[in-house]
Design a protein around this motif. Structure first.
Motif, mmCIF file in Angstrom:
data_model
loop_
_atom_site.group_PDB
_atom_site.id
_atom_site.type_symbol
_atom_site.label_atom_id
_atom_site.label_comp_id
_atom_site.label_asym_id
_atom_site.label_seq_id
_atom_site.Cartn_x
_atom_site.Cartn_y
_atom_site.Cartn_z
ATOM 1 N N GLU A 144 -7.766 -7.148 5.199
ATOM 2 C CA GLU A 144 -6.602 -6.240 5.316
ATOM 3 C C GLU A 144 -6.348 -5.347 3.997
ATOM 4 O O GLU A 144 -6.143 -4.176 4.032
ATOM 5 C CB GLU A 144 -5.347 -6.839 5.463
ATOM 6 C CG GLU A 144 -4.335 -6.110 5.966
ATOM 7 C CD GLU A 144 -3.115 -6.640 6.394
ATOM 8 O OE1 GLU A 144 -1.888 -5.990 6.746
ATOM 9 O OE2 GLU A 144 -2.980 -7.822 6.622
ATOM 10 N N MET A 145 -6.637 -6.052 2.911
ATOM 11 C CA MET A 145 -6.540 -5.514 1.477
ATOM 12 C C MET A 145 -7.663 -4.446 1.392
ATOM 13 O O MET A 145 -7.348 -3.537 0.916
ATOM 14 C CB MET A 145 -6.786 -6.720 0.423
ATOM 15 C CG MET A 145 -6.627 -6.211 -0.888
ATOM 16 S SD MET A 145 -6.365 -7.757 -2.221
ATOM 17 C CE MET A 145 -7.976 -8.632 -1.843
ATOM 18 N N PHE A 146 -8.857 -4.559 1.876
ATOM 19 C CA PHE A 146 -9.632 -3.716 1.774
ATOM 20 C C PHE A 146 -10.067 -2.656 2.941
ATOM 21 O O PHE A 146 -10.778 -1.761 3.050
ATOM 22 C CB PHE A 146 -11.248 -4.343 1.660
ATOM 23 C CG PHE A 146 -11.235 -4.869 0.197
ATOM 24 C CD1 PHE A 146 -11.750 -4.356 -0.906
ATOM 25 C CD2 PHE A 146 -11.081 -6.357 -0.029
ATOM 26 C CE1 PHE A 146 -11.995 -4.802 -2.121
ATOM 27 C CE2 PHE A 146 -11.253 -6.729 -1.154
ATOM 28 C CZ PHE A 146 -11.803 -6.224 -2.273
ATOM 29 N N GLY A 147 -8.873 -2.713 3.804
ATOM 30 C CA GLY A 147 -8.855 -1.963 5.090
ATOM 31 C C GLY A 147 -10.034 -2.212 5.926
ATOM 32 O O GLY A 147 -10.558 -1.490 6.801
ATOM 33 N N GLN A 182 0.914 -1.194 0.066
ATOM 34 C CA GLN A 182 0.032 -0.022 -0.091
ATOM 35 C C GLN A 182 0.945 1.240 0.123
ATOM 36 O O GLN A 182 0.471 2.468 -0.572
ATOM 37 C CB GLN A 182 -0.885 0.081 1.226
ATOM 38 C CG GLN A 182 -2.129 0.928 0.861
ATOM 39 C CD GLN A 182 -3.243 0.537 2.149
ATOM 40 O OE1 GLN A 182 -3.261 -0.501 2.944
ATOM 41 N NE2 GLN A 182 -4.350 0.845 1.746
ATOM 42 N N GLN A 183 2.106 1.179 0.718
ATOM 43 C CA GLN A 183 2.814 2.478 0.682
ATOM 44 C C GLN A 183 3.737 2.443 -0.576
ATOM 45 O O GLN A 183 3.970 3.670 -0.871
ATOM 46 C CB GLN A 183 3.704 2.090 1.985
ATOM 47 C CG GLN A 183 3.039 2.334 3.264
ATOM 48 C CD GLN A 183 3.979 2.134 4.542
ATOM 49 O OE1 GLN A 183 5.102 1.484 4.422
ATOM 50 N NE2 GLN A 183 3.808 2.754 5.508
ATOM 51 N N VAL A 219 -0.763 -1.102 -7.656
ATOM 52 C CA VAL A 219 -0.987 -2.250 -7.610
ATOM 53 C C VAL A 219 -1.946 -2.850 -6.780
ATOM 54 O O VAL A 219 -2.746 -4.062 -7.207
ATOM 55 C CB VAL A 219 0.595 -2.971 -7.427
ATOM 56 C CG1 VAL A 219 0.490 -4.687 -7.492
ATOM 57 C CG2 VAL A 219 1.548 -2.764 -8.309
ATOM 58 N N LEU A 220 -1.990 -2.455 -5.738
ATOM 59 C CA LEU A 220 -2.747 -2.988 -4.505
ATOM 60 C C LEU A 220 -4.192 -2.554 -5.246
ATOM 61 O O LEU A 220 -5.272 -3.264 -5.013
ATOM 62 C CB LEU A 220 -2.798 -2.141 -3.427
ATOM 63 C CG LEU A 220 -3.635 -2.666 -2.113
ATOM 64 C CD1 LEU A 220 -3.581 -4.130 -1.993
ATOM 65 C CD2 LEU A 220 -3.515 -1.965 -0.940
ATOM 66 N N ALA A 221 -4.424 -1.383 -5.931
ATOM 67 C CA ALA A 221 -5.883 -1.188 -6.397
ATOM 68 C C ALA A 221 -6.362 -2.050 -7.427
ATOM 69 O O ALA A 221 -7.575 -2.589 -7.683
ATOM 70 C CB ALA A 221 -5.920 0.502 -7.092
#
Length: 348
Positions: free
Chosen positions: A90-93, A9-10, A15-17
Motif C-alpha cells: 500500500e505504501m508503494f501504491g 499520503q494526503q 513524510v511518506l516519501a
C-alpha cells in the motif's frame, strides 16, 4: 474507511516519501547481508551524499550497524521491516496496481514486488520469492507441475521450500532444453524444485527447437512419449515470458523465421509460442512438451516475469487470456499500466 497510509499520503506526502526511501534502504541492506555505501547508493539510484545522511539517521535509531566492511541490518531493523511488511504494498501504491491489472486481464491473483529486476538482482530474488509463494498456495496433494526454463524460474526454484515434504507431487519440464546455461534449463529447475520440496521429478532429454521430422521421430520413442504424457497431464503450469526477438535468437532461429516473426508483429514468447500485441499466437515451434491445447485445458497457469523491458511482452501474453496468476515487479507493472492508459486515451 481510509487506511493510515492513505491519510498520510494526503496530509503528509513528504513524510511518506521519506518513509519509503528509508524502508528501501533497510530492505536492500537486509537482502545483501553486508553491503558498502557506494554499492548501496548505486542499487537504489541515490547519491552518496543523500544515502550517507539517511544511513547516519538509521544508525542513530539502532536500525543499522555500520562497520569497516560495510553496513548490515540490526535485529531492531529486521523487526521493523517485518512489522512494515503488511503495509509496504500500500505504501508503494502496489495494491492499486495489482487490483487494476487483475481486473483488466481477468486474473484471479496478481503479485507485484517493488523495484526493477532488469537492474536489481535483489528485486529478481524477491520476484522469485513471490513466485514461490504463489506456487505453494496453488499446489495440492499429488499435483503435477510443469515448469519452463529461464533465469526467473531458476530464481523461483532457489526460493522454494516447504515444511511438509510433497511426496506425492511431481515437477516436470514444460519443454526441452534451449541450449542455454545449464542452470536455466527446465530440467535443472524442476530437479531443484523437487529436491527443495521433497517431491519427485521427471526429465525430458530432448532439444526444445525441433524440426518437424525430428519431432515426429522422437514422439515414437516410448520413454519420451511416457514423459511427454506426464507433462501434458499437469494441473499447474508455471512459466516465464520473454521478448520475442531475444527468445528467437536464443533458440538459434534462422533469419528467415526472424523476419517472418517481425512481419507478423511477434512481441512476446512463452512456452514455445509467439504472441503479437493483441495476444494472438502468430508463430509456434514444434516442441516435445506442452502444446497450446494443453495450456488451454490446464487448471492453473502462473506467469512469472519482471523488468521494465518485459512490460510490453507481459501485457501481450496476458491478453492471450489463459493465465490465472501473474507475478511481476513494479517496473513491468508501470509499463503495462502506461500501455493501458495510452489505449484508453486513444479510444476517446
Amino acid at each position: 474507511m481510509q487506511s493510515l497510509i492513505e491519510i498520510q499520503q494526503q496530509l503528509l506526502p513528504d513524510v511518506l516519501a521519506i518513509m519509503k526511501k528509508r524502508y528501501l534502504i533497510l530492505r536492500q541492506v537486509m537482502l545483501s547481508d553486508m553491503i558498502g555505501r557506494r554499492t548501496l547508493a548505486a542499487s537504489l539510484d541515490l547519491s552518496e551524499r543523500v544515502l550517507r545522511a539517511e544511513t547516519d539517521f538509521l544508525k542513530e535509531q539502532g536500525l543499522l550497524h555500520v562497520e569497516t566492511a560495510g553496513m548490515r541490518i540490526s535485529e531492531s531493523g529486521r523487526k521493523l521491516l517485518e512489522d512494515l511488511e503488511p503495509y509496504y504494498k500500500e505504501m508503494f501504491g502496489l495494491t492499486e496496481l495489482e487490483q487494476r491489472l487483475r481486473k483488466h486481464f481477468g486474473l484471479k491473483h496478481v503479485w507485484i514486488v517493488p523495484g526493477d529486476s532488469d537492474t536489481s538482482p535483489h528485486t529478481k530474488r524477491e520476484l522469485g520469492k513471490a513466485g514461490a509463494t504463489a506456487l505453494r498456495k496453488m499446489m495440492n496433494k499429488d499435483d503435477v507441475i510443469a515448469v519452463t526454463g529461464g533465469s526467473t524460474l531458476a530464481s523461483v526454484a532457489n526460493q522454494l521450500t516447504t515444511q511438509t515434504p510433497l511426496k506425492g507431487n511431481w515437477f516436470v519440464p514444460a519443454r526441452g532444453g534451449l541450449g542455454e546455461s545449464l542452470d536455466y534449463q527446465a530440467n535443472t529447475i524442476v530437479s531443484t524444485m523437487a529436491k527443495r520440496t521433497g517431491a519427485h521429478y521427471r526429465l525430458l532429454h530432448v532439444p526444445d527447437h525441433l524440426g518437424e521430422g525430428a519431432y515426429l521421430t522422437l514422439m515414437q520413442e516410448e520413454n519420451i512419449r511416457e514423459v511427454v504424457d506426464v507433462i501434458r497431464s499437469a494441473r499447474i503450469v508455471i512459466h516465464g515470458i520473454g521478448d520475442a526477438m531475444v527468445m528467437a535468437r536464443r533458440r538459434r532461429v534462422n533469419e528467415e523465421v526472424i523476419e517472418a516473426l517481425k512481419a507478423e508483429g511477434a512481441l512476446a514468447e512463452s512456452f514455445g509460442y509467439y504472441f503479437d500485441r493483441e495476444g494472438a499466437v502468430v508463430h509456434k515451434m514444434p516442441t516435445a512438451g506442452l502444446r497450446l491445447e494443453d495450456i488451454l485445458e490446464t487448471e492453473v497457469v502462473i506467469a512469472i516475469a519482471g523488468g521494465g523491458s518485459k512490460g510490453e511482452a507481459i501485457a501481450a501474453v496476458m491478453r492471450f487470456g489463459h493465465d490465472d496468476i501473474l507475478v511481476t515487479d513494479e517496473a513491468a507493472a508501470l509499463v503495462i499500466t502506461a500501455i493501458l492508459d495510452e489505449e484508453q486515451q486513444a479510444s476517446f
